[in-house]
Write an enzyme that holds these catalytic residues in place. Structure first.
Site, mmCIF file in Angstrom:
data_model
loop_
_atom_site.group_PDB
_atom_site.id
_atom_site.type_symbol
_atom_site.label_atom_id
_atom_site.label_comp_id
_atom_site.label_asym_id
_atom_site.label_seq_id
_atom_site.Cartn_x
_atom_site.Cartn_y
_atom_site.Cartn_z
ATOM 1 N N HIS A 134 0.821 -1.221 0.000
ATOM 2 C CA HIS A 134 0.000 0.000 0.000
ATOM 3 C C HIS A 134 0.854 1.270 0.000
ATOM 4 O O HIS A 134 0.341 2.353 -0.284
ATOM 5 C CB HIS A 134 -0.980 0.000 1.186
ATOM 6 C CG HIS A 134 -0.370 0.294 2.524
ATOM 7 N ND1 HIS A 134 -0.037 -0.683 3.430
ATOM 8 C CD2 HIS A 134 -0.050 1.473 3.126
ATOM 9 C CE1 HIS A 134 0.449 -0.131 4.527
ATOM 10 N NE2 HIS A 134 0.467 1.185 4.363
ATOM 11 N N ASP A 164 0.288 -7.568 1.537
ATOM 12 C CA ASP A 164 0.774 -6.195 1.682
ATOM 13 C C ASP A 164 2.303 -6.118 1.682
ATOM 14 O O ASP A 164 2.893 -5.287 2.382
ATOM 15 C CB ASP A 164 0.218 -5.550 2.948
ATOM 16 C CG ASP A 164 0.237 -4.018 2.862
ATOM 17 O OD1 ASP A 164 0.324 -3.485 1.739
ATOM 18 O OD2 ASP A 164 0.178 -3.362 3.920
ATOM 19 N N GLY A 236 3.119 6.651 7.728
ATOM 20 C CA GLY A 236 4.500 6.909 7.320
ATOM 21 C C GLY A 236 5.460 5.854 7.836
ATOM 22 O O GLY A 236 6.521 5.635 7.270
ATOM 23 N N ASN A 237 5.068 5.175 8.951
ATOM 24 C CA ASN A 237 5.863 4.062 9.463
ATOM 25 C C ASN A 237 5.706 2.815 8.606
ATOM 26 O O ASN A 237 6.523 1.889 8.695
ATOM 27 C CB ASN A 237 5.442 3.691 10.891
ATOM 28 C CG ASN A 237 6.249 4.416 11.946
ATOM 29 O OD1 ASN A 237 5.709 5.222 12.686
ATOM 30 N ND2 ASN A 237 7.536 4.140 12.013
ATOM 31 N N SER A 238 4.651 2.751 7.799
ATOM 32 C CA SER A 238 4.364 1.555 7.013
ATOM 33 C C SER A 238 5.564 1.158 6.167
ATOM 34 O O SER A 238 6.139 1.989 5.465
ATOM 35 C CB SER A 238 3.157 1.800 6.109
ATOM 36 O OG SER A 238 1.989 1.969 6.866
ATOM 37 N N THR A 254 3.214 -2.568 9.338
ATOM 38 C CA THR A 254 2.221 -2.434 8.277
ATOM 39 C C THR A 254 0.993 -1.636 8.653
ATOM 40 O O THR A 254 0.390 -0.998 7.801
ATOM 41 C CB THR A 254 1.782 -3.826 7.768
ATOM 42 O OG1 THR A 254 0.984 -3.669 6.603
ATOM 43 C CG2 THR A 254 0.990 -4.588 8.822
ATOM 44 N N ALA A 255 0.554 -1.663 9.914
ATOM 45 C CA ALA A 255 -0.713 -1.017 10.235
ATOM 46 C C ALA A 255 -0.791 -0.695 11.711
ATOM 47 O O ALA A 255 -0.154 -1.334 12.545
ATOM 48 C CB ALA A 255 -1.891 -1.917 9.842
ATOM 49 N N GLY A 298 -8.144 -26.926 -2.777
ATOM 50 C CA GLY A 298 -9.131 -27.329 -3.764
ATOM 51 C C GLY A 298 -10.434 -27.778 -3.142
ATOM 52 O O GLY A 298 -11.046 -28.752 -3.597
#
Length: 485
Positions: A134, A164, A236-238, A254-255, A298
């Site tokens: 992202h 991500d 901004g840390n992402s 990430t979040a 499957g």
């Protein structure tokens, strides 16, 4: 005697003020002691010098040096970069209406959107950088700024929106990289440090502990196996680094979670992708020209209700009940049958279809998985070797009326939000599918060809094509029926 009594009192007052005002007092004292010498009368009151004497921090306590993260961070921070992206967008007062855009092209203007994030150099020799999908999604230009101030243009290697993870590459000498270690050894309570570029203010370090491991079930975040931490992770840390106290990379930040939105700041609920998963995705992106190839069981499954649990002879109403086994699938080869209930995979508890799908989505092709199942109420273990899961499907391979359309799996973040079906990835101009009204970005949620939840189910539903083919399509949040001619 009187002066001797006043001096300790003044020292006590100075110490109290230093404790009350913290950094302000310490800064003022430091500036006073470091100021250039000035011509002034000699000081005769020794008590006036007391703050400068007691304000200095000790270098040791009980003979031991004060603990500090600084030596470790001196090795870590050169490998953490700031990521800058630019995206060119065309803006029209008529919105996205193509007719008015063609009629009034002079009113359409180009605008450049810029965003900031973070990244981690993990291979200095090849210049590979890990970040979040992202962070670079939709970007036309990407550059990174190193800790030493150099700004470099970055090449896009590949990304995987469902985990991500994205990989970039830069060409430069003197790069520093972080060693990756398995996050499997992390325990709740271990200390960790996050490094990144929050809010674009510059490289910033925050610290905390591991709050949880193997965290999943967060809506809208794709396949999940997060490290949860209370170290502050803000916008901004992402894509930045989560390291242990040895300076080794254990996760990619990430979040963060905040009910009032990410811009409201961090409240101690932050999440990072463990390095084992990040390395797996990175290796696949590099080896497969930017593509991740996932393994699949499957099968289609449904939740186990209390009534079903009683009928199946189960003690608990949990697990994923198999209601379809695809022909030629990994599950079929391993002997999975209709009515089996999957309760664990590689000793990981499976409470329902979402948990099974999340586990499946994190496995690579060829992985051998031990499935714990209940068949007629009795426990069994089956060894399943996952097979390749198709990423896209040409409509003409299903039915001639779908000629020109390409279908794909829904992004996992939509599935986490409760969506089912398949995505119309592209539609060729002038094709039969286009003539019937299908457009790229449509979501097909149902069809009179048969029931389906995902791409394999969509393909299996066309065993017998109906005389009239009708698709239930969602476009822009609104459903409608499309008759395919």
């Amino acid at each position: 005697m009187q002066n001797a009594t006043k001096t300790p009192k003044r020292l006590l007052v100075a110490l109290t003020l230093a404790a009350a005002f913290g950094g302000f007092a310490a800064t003022a004292i430091r500036e006073a002691t470091q100021a250039p010498a000035r011509a002034a009368p000699a000081a005769t009151d020794t008590a006036a010098l007391a703050p400068a004497t007691v304000g200095a921090l000790p270098t040791a306590v009980n003979g031991q040096p004060l603990p500090s993260l600084a030596p470790m961070l001196a090795r870590v921070t050169p490998a953490v970069v700031s990521v800058h992206t630019k995206q060119r967008v065309r803006v029209s007062p008529f919105g996205n209406d193509p007719m008015f855009r063609r009629m009034f092209p002079e009113l359409t203007q180009e605008r450049i959107n810029e965003s900031l994030g973070s990244g981690v150099i993990v291979d200095a020799g090849n210049g590979y950088i890990l970040t979040n999908h992202h962070v670079i999604e939709g970007a036309d230009e990407v550059s990174v700024t190193l800790a030493d101030g150099r700004t470099l243009s970055a090449n896009f290697v590949g990304s995987d929106p469902d985990t991500d993870i994205a990989v970039m590459q830069v060409k430069a000498d003197g790069l520093a990289a972080l060693p990756l270690v398995s996050a499997d050894t992390l325990r709740v309570g271990d200390f960790v440090v996050a490094v990144g570029n929050p809010f674009g203010i510059g490289q910033t370090v925050t610290s905390g502990i591991v709050s949880a491991v193997g965290r999943s079930g967060l809506r809208g975040l794709g396949f999940q196996n997060f490290i949860q931490t209370d170290a502050s992770i803000n916008p901004g840390n992402s894509g930045g680094a989560l390291v242990n106290l040895n300076g080794e990379l254990v996760g990619i930040n990430t979040a963060s979670f905040n009910p009032r939105g990410s811009m409201a700041g961090n409240i101690g609920l932050s999440f990072a992708i463990p390095t084992g998963l990040a390395r797996n995705i990175m290796d696949q992106l590099i080896a497969n020209d930017g593509v991740v190839i996932r393994g699949a069981f499957g099968v289609e499954t449904q939740p186990v209700t209390r009534q079903l649990a009683q009928g199946l002879g189960l003690d608990d109403a949990r697990g994923a009940l198999v209601n379809r086994v695809y022909s030629g699938s990994a599950a079929a080869a391993a002997g999975v049958e209709l009515g089996d209930v999957i309760v664990a995979a590689d000793d990981q508890r499976i409470d329902g279809p979402d948990a099974l799908r999340n586990f499946e989505g994190l496995q690579r092709v060829g992985s051998r998985v031990a499935l714990d199942i209940r068949r007629d109420g009795e426990p069994m273990t089956l060894q399943v070797e996952l097979r390749e899961q198709p990423r896209t499907l040409a409509g003409v391979d299903l039915d001639e009326r779908l000629d020109g359309a390409v279908f794909a799996e829904l992004p996992e973040r939509l599935r986490q939000a409760g969506a089912n079906g398949v995505l119309v990835e592209s539609v060729a101009n002038g094709s039969r599918a286009a003539g019937s009204g299908l457009r790229a970005g449509d979501v097909v949620v149902a069809a009179n060809s048969g029931r389906f939840d995902d791409l394999p189910g969509f393909r299996a539903s066309f065993t017998r094509s109906p005389a009239q083919l009708v698709l239930r399509v969602v476009r822009g949040g609104r459903p409608y029926n499309a008759l395919m001619r």
